[in-house]
Design a protein around this motif. Structure first.
Motif, PDB file in Angstrom:
ATOM      1  N   ARG A 229       1.016  37.985 -57.342  1.00 14.28           N
ATOM      2  CA  ARG A 229       1.587  38.374 -56.064  1.00 14.28           C
ATOM      3  C   ARG A 229       1.920  37.158 -55.209  1.00 14.28           C
ATOM      4  NH1 ARG A 229      -0.988  42.902 -51.917  1.00 14.28           N
ATOM      5  NH2 ARG A 229       0.952  43.293 -50.763  1.00 14.28           N
ATOM      6  N   ILE A 230       1.039  36.161 -55.230  1.00 15.44           N
ATOM      7  CA  ILE A 230       1.322  34.914 -54.505  1.00 15.44           C
ATOM      8  C   ILE A 230       2.595  34.270 -55.048  1.00 15.44           C
ATOM      9  CG2 ILE A 230       0.523  32.551 -54.158  1.00 15.44           C
ATOM     10  CD1 ILE A 230      -0.890  34.389 -52.339  1.00 15.44           C
ATOM     11  N   ASP A 231       2.708  34.196 -56.368  1.00 16.27           N
ATOM     12  CA  ASP A 231       3.902  33.596 -56.975  1.00 16.27           C
ATOM     13  C   ASP A 231       5.158  34.368 -56.601  1.00 16.27           C
ATOM     14  OD1 ASP A 231       2.226  31.760 -58.146  1.00 16.27           O
ATOM     15  OD2 ASP A 231       2.123  32.808 -60.077  1.00 16.27           O
ATOM     16  N   SER A 232       5.066  35.685 -56.563  1.00 19.19           N
ATOM     17  CA  SER A 232       6.217  36.508 -56.216  1.00 19.19           C
ATOM     18  C   SER A 232       6.684  36.240 -54.798  1.00 19.19           C
ATOM     19  CB  SER A 232       5.856  37.992 -56.389  1.00 19.19           C
ATOM     20  OG  SER A 232       6.909  38.828 -55.941  1.00 19.19           O
ATOM     21  N   TYR A 233       5.759  36.166 -53.853  1.00 22.03           N
ATOM     22  CA  TYR A 233       6.142  35.908 -52.465  1.00 22.03           C
ATOM     23  C   TYR A 233       6.638  34.476 -52.274  1.00 22.03           C
ATOM     24  CZ  TYR A 233       4.615  40.349 -50.497  1.00 22.03           C
ATOM     25  OH  TYR A 233       4.511  41.682 -50.171  1.00 22.03           O
ATOM     26  N   GLN A 234       6.117  33.554 -53.048  1.00 20.27           N
ATOM     27  CA  GLN A 234       6.628  32.186 -52.974  1.00 20.27           C
ATOM     28  C   GLN A 234       8.084  32.122 -53.405  1.00 20.27           C
ATOM     29  OE1 GLN A 234       3.827  29.984 -55.359  1.00 20.27           O
ATOM     30  NE2 GLN A 234       2.447  29.582 -53.631  1.00 20.27           N
ATOM     31  N   ARG A 235       8.433  32.872 -54.434  1.00 23.66           N
ATOM     32  CA  ARG A 235       9.822  32.889 -54.882  1.00 23.66           C
ATOM     33  C   ARG A 235      10.721  33.601 -53.868  1.00 23.66           C
ATOM     34  NH1 ARG A 235       7.297  33.942 -59.981  1.00 23.66           N
ATOM     35  NH2 ARG A 235       7.591  36.190 -59.675  1.00 23.66           N
TER      36      ARG A 235
END
Length: 424
Positions: A229-235
């Protein structure tokens, strides 16, 4: 037409009126009525002309977008393939579209250490799915689904208001600082836009950009793992965390500033958010800089458990040293929404607490309070105007004059811009 009276409805016929046969006698009241109505009509004509120009610009942008879609459809067609003899690979039309819409995210991945090979794919999909194959193109005649989603395809032209659902032309909408032209509703702003609004151009120096969240309690849910989820929001956002911190200048005055971004997991406060804000306050304490924190958060981040709650005490402790021991000046700006642990800690610790109009500010939601107390809260009890009336806020400032208001507050409290000798 009676003598001494002016017929406004037939005023165009005055060009052919024979002044030798009849003379109009104006008294003072008739003259001022005529002058006022004439000014009103001129102003209405000017406004009508501006509206026509805006409509023409909107039509041209819409046609431009449709031209791109038609061009993409033609380039993907079989006729074009026969004529070009395989020149599609050389033109690489899709890559040019992606580079125009997503060229600012590469630095984010290199700094955060998560620069995967597929990091550009969500950017391309947001700009119109231009990176898809020919068979799934929205404009290809051989596509099985020919339905076009206007909101998705034209999102770079229009922004829909959350309150009245009106469509705002994006270019004018950004110039109006994300305020709906139909109902004057304040929509959420990205942290980068707030920094651009408040800080002098070319003076912003970010801090701790490479700091990213881990999974300290190994939180897992049925929907999506916390790290994913963190990676998704970073993108999606181009940010590494839900807050940006740094130093800059406001009308030549050096300041330290933190801006929370609600689009990153609801602006929730985790370990990294607390650490970045704490480091910023400590830096401002050592350098004797005034401090601004723009709050936009749903509260503590549940995926990090009690570690996120500890950030409330850590930030408050640094703020105590900054305000009471060093006697420095801290301004808290509350935007919609500001709730939970942020409201219960540094959001309400400012020497001056400023809010935007109609901002939603609370600790717990209305439904939770009503179910707990078995009482009905009055309408608007968690909005900025109600809280200001009851003394919880110091100022309610619209977005347009916010920068000048902050500058005046700093001058009143003894902070002044750098002189040329100090800059050198």
């Amino acid at each position: 037409m009676d003598k001494g009276r002016f017929d406004w409805d037939n005023w165009d016929s005055l060009d052919n009126w024979d002044s030798d046969n009849e003379i109009f006698d104006f008294d003072v009241s008739d003259f001022f009525v005529f002058e006022r109505e004439l000014c009103e009509r001129v102003i209405n004509e000017v406004l009508r002309s501006l509206e026509e120009k805006i409509k023409i610009k909107q039509i041209l942008d819409t046609l431009e977008c449709q031209l791109y879609l038609d061009l993409d459809s033609y380039c993907n067609s079989e006729n074009y393939s026969d004529v070009s003899n395989g020149s599609d690979d050389e033109s690489d039309n899709d890559s040019s579209v992606c580079s125009e819409n997503g060229d600012n995210d590469s630095s984010v991945w290199s700094e955060s250490g998560d620069n995967d090979s597929d990091s550009s794919s969500p950017i391309c999909s947001e700009s119109g799915d231009s990176n898809q194959s020919e068979s799934s193109s929205i404009t290809t005649s051989t596509s099985e689904d020919n339905d076009i989603n206007p909101t998705k395809n034209y999102s770079h032209l229009w922004v829909q208001c959350e309150n009245c659902y009106g469509l705002n032309y994006k270019r004018l909408f950004m110039e109006k600082l994300y305020i709906c032209e139909f109902c004057d509703f304040y929509l959420k702003m990205r942290s980068s836009d707030r920094i651009e609004l408040s800080i002098d151009p070319g003076t912003w120096e970010p801090m701790d950009e490479d700091m990213v969240s881990l999974d300290p309690i190994e939180f897992h849910s049925d929907d999506e793992p916390y790290n994913d989820r963190i990676d998704s929001y970073q993108r999606e956002t181009g940010l590494t965390e839900a807050v940006q911190t740094g130093i800059g200048e406001i009308n030549g005055l050096p300041i330290a500033m933190a801006v929370m971004d609600f689009q990153f997991i609801g602006g929730s406060m985790g370990s990294v958010v607390g650490e970045k804000i704490t480091r910023l306050i400590e830096y401002a304490t050592n350098e004797s800089l005034p401090l601004i924190i723009v709050c936009a958060s749903g509260g503590a981040r549940m995926q990090e458990g009690s570690l996120s709650l500890m950030q409330m005490a850590k930030i408050s402790s640094a703020s105590y040293n900054y305000q009471l021991i060093k006697k420095l000046f801290y301004v808290s700006i509350l935007t919609s929404p500001t709730t939970g642990g942020v409201t219960a800690s540094f959001g309400m610790l400012g020497d001056i607490i400023i809010s935007e109009p109609n901002a939603y500010i609370a600790f717990a939601g209305k439904r939770v309070i009503e179910e707990t107390l078995n009482q009905t809260l009055p309408d608007g009890s968690q909005e900025a105007e109600y809280l200001f009336h009851n003394g919880l806020l110091d100022l309610i400032v619209p977005r347009n004059p916010l920068k000048s208001v902050l500058s005046e507050l700093f001058h009143i409290h003894g902070f002044f811009p750098l002189t040329q000798n100090e800059i050198k």
